[in-house]
Design a protein around this motif. Sequence first.
Motif, PDB file in Angstrom:
ATOM      1  N   ARG A  59      19.198  18.645 -38.953  1.00  0.00           N
ATOM      2  CA  ARG A  59      18.415  17.518 -39.394  1.00  0.00           C
ATOM      3  C   ARG A  59      17.650  17.875 -40.653  1.00  0.00           C
ATOM      4  NH1 ARG A  59      16.513  14.642 -33.991  1.00  0.00           N
ATOM      5  NH2 ARG A  59      18.528  14.480 -33.204  1.00  0.00           N
ATOM      6  N   GLN A 115       6.912  16.534 -39.057  1.00  0.00           N
ATOM      7  CA  GLN A 115       8.267  15.989 -38.996  1.00  0.00           C
ATOM      8  C   GLN A 115       9.272  17.078 -38.625  1.00  0.00           C
ATOM      9  OE1 GLN A 115       8.956  12.832 -39.297  1.00  0.00           O
ATOM     10  NE2 GLN A 115      11.076  12.609 -39.899  1.00  0.00           N
ATOM     11  N   ASP A 168      10.119  20.181 -34.558  1.00  0.00           N
ATOM     12  CA  ASP A 168      10.938  19.727 -33.433  1.00  0.00           C
ATOM     13  C   ASP A 168      10.827  20.630 -32.206  1.00  0.00           C
ATOM     14  OD1 ASP A 168      12.057  17.483 -34.802  1.00  0.00           O
ATOM     15  OD2 ASP A 168      13.381  18.845 -35.886  1.00  0.00           O
ATOM     16  N   TYR A 218       9.108   7.437 -40.317  1.00  0.00           N
ATOM     17  CA  TYR A 218       9.977   8.609 -40.202  1.00  0.00           C
ATOM     18  C   TYR A 218       9.613   9.448 -38.979  1.00  0.00           C
ATOM     19  CZ  TYR A 218      12.711   8.335 -44.520  1.00  0.00           C
ATOM     20  OH  TYR A 218      13.624   7.974 -45.489  1.00  0.00           O
ATOM     21  N   ARG A 266      11.826  10.201 -35.698  1.00  0.00           N
ATOM     22  CA  ARG A 266      12.139  11.594 -35.360  1.00  0.00           C
ATOM     23  C   ARG A 266      11.855  11.836 -33.884  1.00  0.00           C
ATOM     24  NH1 ARG A 266      14.054  15.535 -39.105  1.00  0.00           N
ATOM     25  NH2 ARG A 266      13.710  17.602 -38.252  1.00  0.00           N
ATOM     26  N   ASN A 299      14.520  12.710 -30.937  1.00  0.00           N
ATOM     27  CA  ASN A 299      14.343  13.909 -30.113  1.00  0.00           C
ATOM     28  C   ASN A 299      14.261  13.583 -28.632  1.00  0.00           C
ATOM     29  OD1 ASN A 299      14.412  15.734 -32.239  1.00  0.00           O
ATOM     30  ND2 ASN A 299      12.196  15.724 -32.542  1.00  0.00           N
ATOM     31  N   GLN A 325      16.871   8.698 -39.282  1.00  0.00           N
ATOM     32  CA  GLN A 325      17.359  10.007 -38.853  1.00  0.00           C
ATOM     33  C   GLN A 325      18.882  10.050 -38.730  1.00  0.00           C
ATOM     34  OE1 GLN A 325      14.903  12.644 -38.404  1.00  0.00           O
ATOM     35  NE2 GLN A 325      13.961  10.965 -39.551  1.00  0.00           N
TER      36      GLN A 325
END
Length: 200
Positions: free
Chosen positions: A4, A96, A99, A128, A132, A136, A146
């Motif tokens: 990503r 961002q 993750d 955004y 995200r 996820n 995404q």
Amino acid sequence: MKNRFIFLGWLVFALQASAQTIPCDAVSTRLNELAGADQQIRQELHQQTTVAEQESVQKRQMIIDGENLKQLKAIVAACGWPKTTKDSHAAWLLAQHADSDLAFQRRAKEWLEASVKAGVATPRDLAYLADRIAANEGRPQEYGTQFSLTDRCHLVLDPVDDRELVNRRRLAIGLQSLEEYEAEGRRRFIPADCQSGLGR
């Protein structure tokens, strides 16, 4: 495998050393440095042409992302979410790419929502980050920001709830249409020698 969208030893040491002692009046400089490291390693990743090279850079990216996350947490704990648009944008960039800590991303979204309401953060950054988190969590995106690289020749838009609604939401916050965004993704991330384009 999904992707990503310096000398590492001294960089990590410097980041660790400064994370605990940064005064709030120096947050802007530190966030700019962290965001710079974030973008530099990602640019390097996109320049690699072999799987071995990409995997090597990805390992360094994971280390940098981890250190950036530690520092962002320390900054927000000590000083709160940044109070300027530029600094909020830098903090958003780090969140961002955090993750590895979905709980923190959710918390950052709450801070970002408050910052948008206060007229500091931009709705685009919030869109955004919201997408995200949705990606996820395996939920459909609301803004279609995404993608996933399934291999070097296939860039796939992560699921959205409704393409027409997505385009309306994007228009409302000044984003280009989903179709234009997909085309841009093809140009930026799919090598010229690939015959296939962006899948859905």
